[in-house]
Enzyme design. Structure first.
Site, mmCIF file in Angstrom:
data_model
loop_
_atom_site.group_PDB
_atom_site.id
_atom_site.type_symbol
_atom_site.label_atom_id
_atom_site.label_comp_id
_atom_site.label_asym_id
_atom_site.label_seq_id
_atom_site.Cartn_x
_atom_site.Cartn_y
_atom_site.Cartn_z
ATOM 1 N N ARG A 38 -54.769 -9.856 4.223
ATOM 2 C CA ARG A 38 -53.494 -10.597 4.479
ATOM 3 C C ARG A 38 -52.462 -10.510 3.243
ATOM 4 N NH1 ARG A 38 -51.017 -14.696 7.602
ATOM 5 N NH2 ARG A 38 -49.682 -16.305 6.475
ATOM 6 N N LEU A 63 -44.352 -14.443 7.817
ATOM 7 C CA LEU A 63 -45.736 -14.300 8.477
ATOM 8 C C LEU A 63 -46.031 -15.576 9.073
ATOM 9 C CD1 LEU A 63 -47.572 -12.414 5.728
ATOM 10 C CD2 LEU A 63 -47.774 -11.727 8.045
ATOM 11 N N SER A 64 -46.851 -15.886 10.166
ATOM 12 C CA SER A 64 -47.059 -17.201 10.506
ATOM 13 C C SER A 64 -48.339 -17.212 9.976
ATOM 14 C CB SER A 64 -47.297 -16.997 12.036
ATOM 15 O OG SER A 64 -46.187 -16.831 12.932
ATOM 16 N N ALA A 65 -48.684 -18.802 10.004
ATOM 17 C CA ALA A 65 -49.983 -19.327 9.416
ATOM 18 C C ALA A 65 -51.383 -18.606 10.197
ATOM 19 C CB ALA A 65 -50.100 -20.920 9.716
ATOM 20 N N TYR A 69 -52.241 -16.863 14.254
ATOM 21 C CA TYR A 69 -52.502 -15.657 14.534
ATOM 22 C C TYR A 69 -53.925 -15.509 14.968
ATOM 23 C CZ TYR A 69 -48.527 -13.664 11.964
ATOM 24 O OH TYR A 69 -47.343 -13.171 11.549
#
Length: 362
Positions: A38, A63-65, A69
């Site tokens: 990540r 970016l989502s948490a 995802y």
């Protein structure tokens, strides 16, 4: 502000925590998450936050948490050979993980509103292909990204097996999103403050499941103020693999089988696996609130029956006697890229070796 799981010291520890909290539940999803670090999708000055279960936003880059995802990946029920459309593809992090599961005969398309984010995603994709050893453990369905508003996709576009939208979908656009799906396909999107899974069971039949209470920024509505005309988004055509590319896939697959057979043969000779490090104690946070956007936006997890089956706050895995050895005495060597070693040992011209390794000259 806090996440659904504890922060990790590295990518593997973050994935361990997501598994402990039941956000990652299947082996395919776990493998994809472990294969792509990540932190590689962060700008250098922000990498200290990469392994926290929080979203990250810088300018148009978002970016989502990780817990979001992982829920999305699990809900999509991905399989090799499927077609996937990512609406709001952003950095390409999710699309690349999906591509590892889809394999060489899948379709992997993304639509992103901001051209600078498309450029960023292409740079990150190129970095992954050229530098990641984990890339060789998969046959990759490389994502293709186009710039545009995902609410203006050309009506003659093909339908997809799997669709994800990474922005809040207004109720008036629900049918538009559904029509992007083939019969039997799955759509995952934030709808009315819920991460929602919709399965198309027939030409006009649907099954809907609410997964997670969330709050995403809403879809950006098309702006036709300048020209008064819609700017239709044309998705990439479904490309047919060349004979040369098919040969590369077949050769790599054969080499991987040989490596697997050699490993099985060695295991049959009684060779022991190297001892593992002692696992740290993992504290699961039983939280009802997840903060994952940058403006104090909260997401509450919908109750999961599996949460009721384990009331233990602290968990520690059993460990073999070998693990009592001090970690300093068990310093492990980096994992060996057996496919790369095998290809480089072949009696072939260097250009052909590099072609089999996707042009990576380390």
């Amino acid at each position: 502000m806090g996440g659904a799981v504890s922060a990790g010291e590295d990518n593997d520890e973050l994935i361990d925590n997501l598994k402990e909290a039941q956000y990652i539940r299947t082996e395919l999803v776990e493998q994809a998450f472990r294969a792509i670090d990540r932190a590689d999708y962060y700008l250098e000055e922000f990498k200290d936050n990469a392994y926290k279960d929080l979203a990250w936003k810088h300018g148009n880059i978002h970016l989502s948490a990780p817990c979001i995802y992982s829920e999305v990946m699990e809900a999509l029920d991905l399989q090799p050979g499927l077609s996937f459309l990512n609406l709001g593809s952003g950095t390409g992090y999710l699309s690349s993980m999906v591509g590892l599961i889809l394999g060489p005969f899948g379709v992997n398309h993304g639509v992103e509103l901001h051209s600078d984010v498309i450029e960023y995603a292409k740079q990150k994709l190129d970095f992954f292909i050229k530098t990641s050893d984990s890339f060789d453990r998969f046959e990759f369905c490389e994502p293709s990204f186009v710039t545009g508003n995902c609410l203006e996709i050309s009506p003659d576009c093909t339908q997809y097996d799997r669709v994800y939208c990474g922005a809040g979908v207004q109720k008036e656009h629900e049918d538009y999103m559904k029509n992007l799906l083939k019969v039997g396909g799955i759509l995952v999107m934030p709808l009315e403050e819920k991460l929602t899974k919709i399965t198309r069971t027939g030409p006009s039949a649907w099954e809907t499941k609410k997964i997670l209470a969330v709050s995403f920024a809403p879809l950006v509505q098309p702006n036709h103020a300048d020209s008064g005309k819609s700017r239709l988004v044309h998705l990439p055509p479904v490309a047919v693999r060349s004979l040369q590319d098919l040969a590369r896939i077949a050769i790599r697959g054969t080499i991987k089988k040989i490596i697997h057979q050699e490993a099985m043969s060695k295991a049959g000779n009684g060779l022991k696996s190297p001892p593992r490090f002692k696992r740290r104690r993992v504290r699961r946070r039983r939280m009802e609130t997840i903060v994952f956007l940058d403006k104090e936006v909260f997401a509450s997890r919908i109750s999961n029956p599996s949460d009721d089956n384990n009331n233990s706050e602290d968990m520690e895995e059993e460990r073999p006697e070998e693990e009592e050895t001090k970690p300093s005495e068990l310093k492990q060597d980096p994992p060996v890229n057996f496919l790369r070693e095998k290809v480089l040992s072949l009696p072939l011209p260097d250009p052909l070796k590099y072609y089999l390794l996707y042009y990576r000259e380390k």
